[in-house]
Design an enzyme around this catalytic site. Structure first.
Site, PDB file in Angstrom:
ATOM      1  N   GLU A 184      30.474  17.171  36.699  1.00  0.00           N
ATOM      2  CA  GLU A 184      31.877  16.944  36.189  1.00  0.00           C
ATOM      3  C   GLU A 184      32.065  18.035  35.145  1.00  0.00           C
ATOM      4  OE1 GLU A 184      32.595  12.956  35.904  1.00  0.00           O
ATOM      5  OE2 GLU A 184      32.582  12.657  38.179  1.00  0.00           O
ATOM      6  N   ASN A 188      27.494  19.290  40.695  1.00  0.00           N
ATOM      7  CA  ASN A 188      28.382  18.237  41.512  1.00  0.00           C
ATOM      8  C   ASN A 188      29.446  17.922  40.690  1.00  0.00           C
ATOM      9  OD1 ASN A 188      27.830  15.952  43.413  1.00  0.00           O
ATOM     10  ND2 ASN A 188      27.808  14.416  41.500  1.00  0.00           N
TER      11      ASN A 188
HETATM   12  C1  XIL Z   1      29.992   5.365  38.837  1.00  0.00           C
HETATM   13  C2  XIL Z   1      29.236   4.106  39.152  1.00  0.00           C
HETATM   14  O1  XIL Z   1      29.537   3.937  40.640  1.00  0.00           O
HETATM   15  C3  XIL Z   1      29.600   2.741  38.340  1.00  0.00           C
HETATM   16  O2  XIL Z   1      29.014   1.647  38.736  1.00  0.00           O
HETATM   17  C4  XIL Z   1      29.712   3.160  36.907  1.00  0.00           C
HETATM   18  O3  XIL Z   1      30.169   2.054  36.270  1.00  0.00           O
HETATM   19  C5  XIL Z   1      30.455   4.420  36.399  1.00  0.00           C
HETATM   20  O4  XIL Z   1      29.755   5.461  37.482  1.00  0.00           O
HETATM   21  N1  XIL Z   1      31.227  10.324  39.961  1.00  0.00           N
HETATM   22  C6  XIL Z   1      30.105   9.954  39.381  1.00  0.00           C
HETATM   23  C7  XIL Z   1      29.257   8.691  39.638  1.00  0.00           C
HETATM   24  O5  XIL Z   1      29.141  11.104  39.453  1.00  0.00           O
HETATM   25  O6  XIL Z   1      28.123   8.687  38.806  1.00  0.00           O
HETATM   26  C8  XIL Z   1      29.915   7.561  39.227  1.00  0.00           C
HETATM   27  O7  XIL Z   1      29.408   6.364  39.367  1.00  0.00           O
HETATM   28  C9  XIL Z   1      31.439   7.786  40.166  1.00  0.00           C
HETATM   29  C10 XIL Z   1      32.188   9.215  39.884  1.00  0.00           C
END
Ligand code: XIL
Length: 301
Positions: free
Chosen positions: A127, A169
């Protein structure tokens, strides 16, 4: 074939799920995981805050539990994630400049080295681009260490675990016409042309309140044409019934249509396991029953 993993294997692909370590003691959860999936991603346990809670002190207990569960049952593991602006440990959040750069590279090196030989693909950087029309990098403490922080992270990851595929990613890079998608594309193109080690692009593919874009397959095939694999890394689709099932079908079909699209991971197992549980975005309901979306994916694979 009557499971997602076996069906995906028929074309040499995998089908994975995000897993939480604390649920590995829940028999209902584990029985679906072990039956249906052949790739696992730690939902939170490999993130920077989990693996380096104090600077220079690494903790791998929960991540190792997930990796050992997966590998001992013949599943593979996606590593998620080595460098990200979010879920940084407190000590890192306040850092800037060369000290942060060094800390980030040390983190990448130590974590990738710990799991060396056990990871199919690493989300090295997660991200790093801004939403909206700018196509710019996201402003973060990591970005402020210099625009080359991403390639530095990839080089460190390659040195620490030469056998893992290294992925960039991101979310909202599913629509080929979006500025963010184009910006990531140009970065990958630049990395490939300069020999920066990158092997794959992860499309998170969180679809909430939107349908899968009509040009989704174009996005996948365009990245693939740069010579990288494409992996659908965090798929979930808000909604229910036929519309949800149809979106899942379209994602699955788009991946199958592109030889270098090598696998799909859903971001949780049952709706109740989802980070957005109220939007019931997964393939199994809270009781572990297969949903319409499940059959749509299985029949498309
Ligand atoms: C999310 C998890 O699912 C949650 O449990 C946590 O609180 C926050 O992160 N993009 C990503 C993931 O790359 O790591 C994220 O996961 C969702 C969005």
């Amino acid at each position: 074939q009557d499971t997602l993993g076996a069906a995906a294997s028929q074309t040499g692909r995998y089908f994975g799920a995000a897993v939480a370590a604390h649920k590995l003691s829940e028999p209902a959860y584990v029985s679906i995981l072990d039956r249906e999936f052949n790739m696992v991603t730690a939902e939170n346990e490999m993130k920077m805050d989990a693996t380096e809670p104090n600077q220079g002190q690494f903790t791998f207990g929960n991540a190792d539990r997930i990796v050992n569960h997966a590998l001992s049952r013949g599943m593979r593991v996606r590593g998620h994630t080595l460098a990200w602006h979010s879920q940084q440990p407190g000590w890192m959040q306040g850092m800037e400049g060369p000290g942060l750069r060094q800390a980030m590279l040390n983190h990448v090196t130590q974590v990738a080295a710990h799991f060396r030989g056990r990871i199919h693909s690493w989300d090295v950087v997660n991200e790093a681009f801004e939403d909206g029309g700018s196509g710019a990098r996201r402003n973060s403490n990591l970005q402020r260490t210099g625009n080359d922080w991403i390639e530095a992270a990839f080089r460190a990851a390659r040195a620490a675990d030469p056998g893992a595929k290294l992925c960039y990613n991101d979310y909202n890079i599913d629509d080929w016409s979006h500025a963010k998608t184009q910006a990531v594309y140009r970065m990958v193109q630049d990395f490939r042309s300069r020999g920066v080690p990158i092997d794959c692009v992860g499309l998170q593919s969180h679809f909430f309140g939107v349908n899968v874009p009509a040009n989704y397959q174009t996005t996948i095939s365009s990245f693939a044409a740069l010579g990288v694999e494409v992996q659908i890394t965090e798929l979930d689709v808000g909604g229910s019934g036929w519309q949800q099932a149809d979106n899942y079908r379209r994602v699955t079909q788009a991946c199958l249509n592109v030889p270098r699209c090598t696998g799909i991971t859903v971001w949780g197992i049952r709706d109740s396991d989802s980070w957005r549980a109220s939007q019931t975005p997964l393939l199994f309901d809270g009781q572990g029953n297969k949903k319409e979306a499940y059959y749509s994916v299985l029949n498309t694979l």
